[in-house]
Design an enzyme around this catalytic site. Sequence first.
Site, PDB file in Angstrom:
ATOM      1  CB  THR A 160      -8.478  -5.734   4.592  1.00 56.78           C
ATOM      2  OG1 THR A 160      -7.684  -6.824   3.803  1.00 56.78           O
ATOM      3  CG2 THR A 160      -8.395  -6.059   5.922  1.00 56.78           C
ATOM      4  CE  LYS A 206      -7.433  -9.978   4.942  1.00 59.01           C
ATOM      5  NZ  LYS A 206      -6.364  -9.129   4.641  1.00 59.01           N
ATOM      6  CB  THR A 264      -2.239 -17.253   2.642  1.00 61.57           C
ATOM      7  OG1 THR A 264      -2.617 -16.445   1.787  1.00 61.57           O
ATOM      8  CG2 THR A 264      -3.201 -17.657   3.586  1.00 61.57           C
ATOM      9  CD  GLU A 301      -4.677  -5.934  -3.894  1.00 60.03           C
ATOM     10  OE1 GLU A 301      -5.094  -5.467  -2.808  1.00 60.03           O
ATOM     11  OE2 GLU A 301      -3.590  -5.732  -4.276  1.00 60.03           O
ATOM     12  CG  ASN A 314      -2.113  -2.718  -4.964  1.00 65.67           C
ATOM     13  OD1 ASN A 314      -2.353  -2.425  -3.883  1.00 65.67           O
ATOM     14  ND2 ASN A 314      -2.216  -3.683  -5.911  1.00 65.67           N
ATOM     15  CB  SER A 374      -0.434   4.748   2.927  1.00 68.80           C
ATOM     16  OG  SER A 374      -0.111   6.100   3.112  1.00 68.80           O
TER      17      SER A 374
END
Lengths: 409, 409
Positions: free
Chosen positions: B157, B183, B194, B281, B404, B409
Amino acid sequence: MVDTPISPLATPFPALPPIAGATPRVARARYKTWNRCDLTFVELAPGTAVAGVLTNSRCPSPEVEWCRAALTLGRARALVVNAGNSNAFTGNRGRAAVEAIAARTAGHLGCQPSDVFVASTGVIGVPLPIDKAEAGLDAAFTADITDWKSAAETIGTTDTYPKGAMTTAIVDGRTVTLVGIIKGSGMIAPDMATMLGFVFTDAAVDPALLQRALSAANAPSFSCITVDGDTSTSDTVLAFATGAAGNAMLVDDDSAGADAFRAALNDLCHQLAILVVRDGEGATKLIEVEVIAAESDRSAHRIAMSIANSPLVKTAIAGEDANWGRIVMAVGKAGEPAERDKLSIRFGNTLVARDGLAVEGYDEAPVAAHLKGQEIAVGVDLGLGDGQATVWTCDLTHGYISINADYRS
Amino acid sequence: MVDTPISPLATPFPALPPIAGATPRVARARYKTWNRCDLTFVELAPGTAVAGVLTNSRCPSPEVEWCRAALTLGRARALVVNAGNSNAFTGNRGRAAVEAIAARTAGHLGCQPSDVFVASTGVIGVPLPIDKAEAGLDAAFTADITDWKSAAETIGTTDTYPKGAMTTAIVDGRTVTLVGIIKGSGMIAPDMATMLGFVFTDAAVDPALLQRALSAANAPSFSCITVDGDTSTSDTVLAFATGAAGNAMLVDDDSAGADAFRAALNDLCHQLAILVVRDGEGATKLIEVEVIAAESDRSAHRIAMSIANSPLVKTAIAGEDANWGRIVMAVGKAGEPAERDKLSIRFGNTLVARDGLAVEGYDEAPVAAHLKGQEIAVGVDLGLGDGQATVWTCDLTHGYISINADYRS
């Protein structure tokens, strides 16, 4: 106080009256290569009662250990606060610096070293230079009396604005005044206390009652804020009661005067705690997280802190994104009783998820408007029991990274 | 897989061999408005054993609940992975989507729905659209067989690069092969697992032994990584053993074959876990935190995780700043036994603090050089007992905030 831009959430410093029996002075000890005042000396009248809450860190500063020991005696004649050097993790040399400060102050006032309370924040791992501390103290002893705003500026480090608050209570027919100053901006997840906070009152209060009142006031205030989940080695809140207001000494918990004093102290601690969050490093939003209907208050608090410490929740709010999925995530990871299909979530007053499902077709306009504001309310209803908690945090922004990836150690 | 720049810590996708009995295909279900493959279907030979570790989140996705139930039977015929929609927090509609996927796949293969394992990641709170899932499945059923790299790309993703690993073991005189794809990039603090990881082997392994081996391999790998301390609602690691290698079925834990298989599985899980941290990230540094001489292994793990999750430690390393005071802070806040004056800290191989004090005049050059690298080692010696732990994380940078705070969303 640093040169970084003032927090957009800053509020003006209020007009704080003098407190009879608590006399602040400030001086330049030059703990860093700056030309600002960085040593605060508050002389306290004989008989002043003291109470405190201190960090639960397993690696506390020698100042914290000193205060913990001195608090057992319940009396104070002076407070000395150093800015720019926390003196933490400095072994025997750090302890020697605290002892030297207490000894020199006690010599000046003619009191016991244990009557002197010391607090320091700033870089960790560098022993506080005794020569600078002593020269700074000597300058402070002879300095003009200053106001609370200057003291609040002098105790600050990465703070972007001075923080203070006041309130009053009627005790024994007399008005007593409570004044507080506080500093803190990063490394804020107080565990029984916040960075450095100081409360001064002219009320006459027995030290044991003062300690109970402060511990009780700490629980819903300093213990309910977080900026970054990082608990400092130096967190200290001290309350000093000089007795100059002349009320009959508060001793009995079950009295109208104690009730009034506690209510005022609770109010003051709440005000001070919120001021720290408003100066959270990089903060652009003040976030209130309310959790209700948890299995217990303790469980509600842990879930609220899990939300308030989640970097994904905090970045979503920085982005003004109603990403309630991240709130579900934070509830789920808290390890506390929760049932997905009973969970409801609101932003402001708008319910966005109910009973484990998105609210179909909820009105996004008020949510978007709420998230664009500076004061954000997140509500979680667990649908389980009577437990509740409210905590406060700020958003996580580029400003936090800039401040902390560039900070000189 | 997104359009954000590839992580600077990325490693090339290795050459992964086919696994007899595990046949991957991918298709476009178009769960989002994109034109990439987002549905992965792996057909498994009859008799394939399965084991899994799943999130401990109290708000798990229906996929996690489905897998938890199906794992009790120990057998698998198919794995279906959806990318772009986690289907978490979607109530009955989410459960219906999982049931529909299992039913359609079972119809295609002529097996039981409980032989079909389903995993999904992506946005929380939007029910997985059943029509898209069914159309995607139908496309996958007839698609060409693909390679593991395409499967690894399809399950991603916010990942910036596909992640896979392989290893082999000699079992019963035969070489068995283990391949894994994984992933994950944000919302990574696996609590027993995870994000989504899948291991395929041609070894013949009894499901109970496979489960014990996977649970054991999980502890020092997936349970020892964190990107942001945020535990997902969907964390899933599944291991499938097709038996096509033809070895005598591994049943007995105390056998040379089981030892070899466990060693290989441990190695594979470690490789996969590190790949996730390398795609953290915004990550620019891979950080290994080793804690030794703690009171217990459990205590060492908690202290290591406190360091690895501290935003102040992670921003300091992003800034290449040897700010070991923040490590002291993180040790202190962990709430585990620690004695400040026995604590030692190193960066790379250079001791910077020993017995609660800065090492006077330590050589800063090797520390500065180490911190400029991409792989950072932090070591903490508590000086208390025999407990030890090693965990891995990444630094906290502007990239994390950008990803982020802008995520839709």
